[in-house]
Design a protein around this motif. Structure first.
Motif, short mmCIF file in Angstrom:
data_model
loop_
_atom_site.label_atom_id
_atom_site.label_comp_id
_atom_site.label_asym_id
_atom_site.label_seq_id
_atom_site.Cartn_x
_atom_site.Cartn_y
_atom_site.Cartn_z
N ALA A 117 1.01 -1.84 -0.18
CA ALA A 117 0.00 -0.25 0.04
C ALA A 117 1.04 1.39 -0.22
N SER A 118 -0.15 2.34 -0.41
CA SER A 118 1.14 3.77 -0.54
C SER A 118 0.35 4.68 1.08
N TYR A 119 0.93 5.48 1.28
CA TYR A 119 0.51 6.00 2.16
C TYR A 119 0.37 7.52 2.33
N ALA A 120 -0.52 8.66 2.79
CA ALA A 120 -0.35 10.14 1.83
C ALA A 120 -1.10 10.78 3.75
N VAL A 121 -0.63 12.15 3.97
CA VAL A 121 -1.19 12.74 5.05
C VAL A 121 -2.49 14.28 4.02
N ASP A 122 -2.82 14.33 4.74
CA ASP A 122 -4.06 15.62 4.11
C ASP A 122 -3.27 16.53 4.95
N LEU A 123 -2.73 17.74 4.57
CA LEU A 123 -2.16 18.85 4.46
C LEU A 123 -3.28 19.80 4.75
N ASN A 124 -4.33 19.75 4.82
CA ASN A 124 -6.07 20.62 5.43
C ASN A 124 -5.81 20.13 6.92
N THR A 125 -5.72 18.89 7.38
CA THR A 125 -5.81 18.74 8.95
C THR A 125 -4.75 18.66 9.23
N PHE A 126 -4.07 18.13 8.94
CA PHE A 126 -2.62 17.88 9.22
C PHE A 126 -2.48 18.38 11.04
N THR A 127 -2.11 17.98 11.92
CA THR A 127 -1.37 18.68 13.21
C THR A 127 -1.25 17.40 14.10
N LEU A 128 0.29 17.66 14.84
CA LEU A 128 1.25 17.30 15.54
C LEU A 128 0.20 17.53 16.95
N ALA A 129 -0.08 17.72 17.12
CA ALA A 129 -0.86 18.44 18.81
C ALA A 129 -1.57 17.07 19.52
N GLY A 130 -1.60 17.16 20.72
CA GLY A 130 -2.00 15.58 20.99
C GLY A 130 -0.96 14.66 21.79
N SER A 131 -1.24 14.29 23.02
CA SER A 131 -0.50 13.55 23.62
C SER A 131 0.12 12.44 22.77
N ARG A 132 -0.77 11.71 21.38
CA ARG A 132 -0.35 10.52 20.36
C ARG A 132 1.38 11.31 20.34
N TYR A 133 1.46 12.87 19.56
CA TYR A 133 2.52 13.14 19.13
C TYR A 133 3.50 13.48 20.06
N MET A 134 3.09 12.96 20.83
CA MET A 134 4.30 14.21 22.19
C MET A 134 5.78 13.42 21.46
N GLN A 135 6.11 11.96 21.37
CA GLN A 135 7.40 12.03 21.61
C GLN A 135 7.81 12.13 20.53
#
Length: 337
Positions: A117-135
């Motif tokens: 599979a190939s994977y992509a990020v929607d830059l319109n909704t992208f965020t690294l906020a929140g505990s999930r992305y703390m590391q």
């Protein structure tokens, strides 16, 4: 119009191929820019738009993606390519077909199976906020505190550094590792002007780089392609470079950042094509579980860090029965064997 297809194809240029993947971008292959890699071969029909991209390997012509062609030329081009392969006493093995390609190849008598599979990020909704992305945030911060400076770079000014990183990077992949080709991008050459290069350096010494190639179609944007680092680079250098690139892309109004094809991932019974090979299906699951041919889990772990919002199933196809030998030659064309 009387010119034979093989003679005509020998004159097809990378610029023609680039125009084809732009014009016929409804093919929606996020890796389509790889079609203009140096070393590729092209097949086209005189007087008909569109092109097929391939490389010979053993008794196979290893095709990249489906035909980049308008709908009314798609099947004619595929069938002519099949005849072209037969004239050379070779057969077709195709890789990175998209879902719409998979169905058409199956109707044409190919055996078609999921291969990743190939994977992509929607830059319109992208965020690294929140505990999930703390590391991830902490890793990026540590890299920047080490003195890392990130810029979008002119390739010609940093070409020597990029080549040195390439030389030092390969041993990090393990003994006997070879640089992949064909299914990954390149740097330099005529097509470099269409790519974008982001680098991280410390006091002028290159620590790592990420090369991005354009993506066309209904999910346009950029693809995170080659990413390589210096053995002595600080932890988080690649993540920091990619985050800086995301910030630039978002400021420009770009919609998608693609992360490309990862073999053996996201396999599902519901996405197999009618007539698929049960043996080949077993093999793909085995290679995912055992990580023999390609470190897919490592690649997927990196991509999963970025809050993927689009997953596209990709397929392999074989003219006739699915073939392990054909699959081996796909990897041979990619310089993995």
């Amino acid at each position: 119009m009387n010119e034979r297809a093989s003679e005509f194809s020998s004159k097809v240029s990378a610029d023609y191929v680039l125009s084809a993947i732009k014009e016929f971008s409804d093919a929606d292959n996020p890796s389509s820019f790889l079609a203009v890699n140096e070393g590729n071969c092209y097949f086209a029909l005189p007087g008909r738009p569109g092109v097929i991209v391939y490389r010979p390997a053993g008794k196979y012509l290893v095709q990249f993606g489906g035909p980049f062609a308008p709908d009314d030329c798609y099947t004619d081009l595929l069938l002519a390519f099949r005849d072209f392969a037969a004239e050379q006493q070779r057969t077709i093995a195709a890789i990175q077909l998209q879902a719409h390609d998979a169905r058409r190849y199956a109707r044409a008598g190919f055996t078609v199976n999921q291969v990743g599979a190939s994977y992509a990020v929607d830059l319109n909704t992208f965020t690294l906020a929140g505990s999930r992305y703390m590391q991830l945030r902490n890793k990026i911060s540590r890299a920047l505190r080490s003195g890392l400076t990130i810029i979008e770079a002119d390739y010609d000014q940093w070409a020597d550094g990029v080549r040195e990183i390439d030389r030092l990077w390969l041993p990090l992949k393990g003994e006997g590792s070879r640089p992949l080709e064909y299914l990954v991008g390149q740097t330099g050459g005529e097509m470099q002007k269409h790519r974008r290069l982001f680098i991280g350096h410390i006091d002028g010494e290159l620590m790592g780089y990420v090369s991005y190639s354009p993506v066309y179609g209904t999910n346009p944007g950029w693809m995170h392609d080659l990413s390589r680092r210096h053995p002595d680079s600080p932890a988080g250098v690649m993540e920091a470079i990619n985050k800086a690139a995301i910030d630039v892309f978002r400021s420009e109004g770009e919609s998608w950042l693609h992360f490309g094809f990862t073999p053996f991932t996201n396999l599902s019974d519901t996405r197999e094509v009618e007539g698929h090979s049960l043996g080949f299906k077993w093999l793909m699951h085995y290679l995912w579980e055992n990580q023999i041919v390609y470190p897919a889990s490592t690649q997927l772990a990196y991509k999963d860090k970025w809050n993927q919002s689009l997953i596209l199933t990709e397929y392999a196809a074989f003219d006739g029965k699915a073939s392990v030998n054909g699959f081996v030659n796909i990897w041979r064309a990619a310089n993995a064997m």
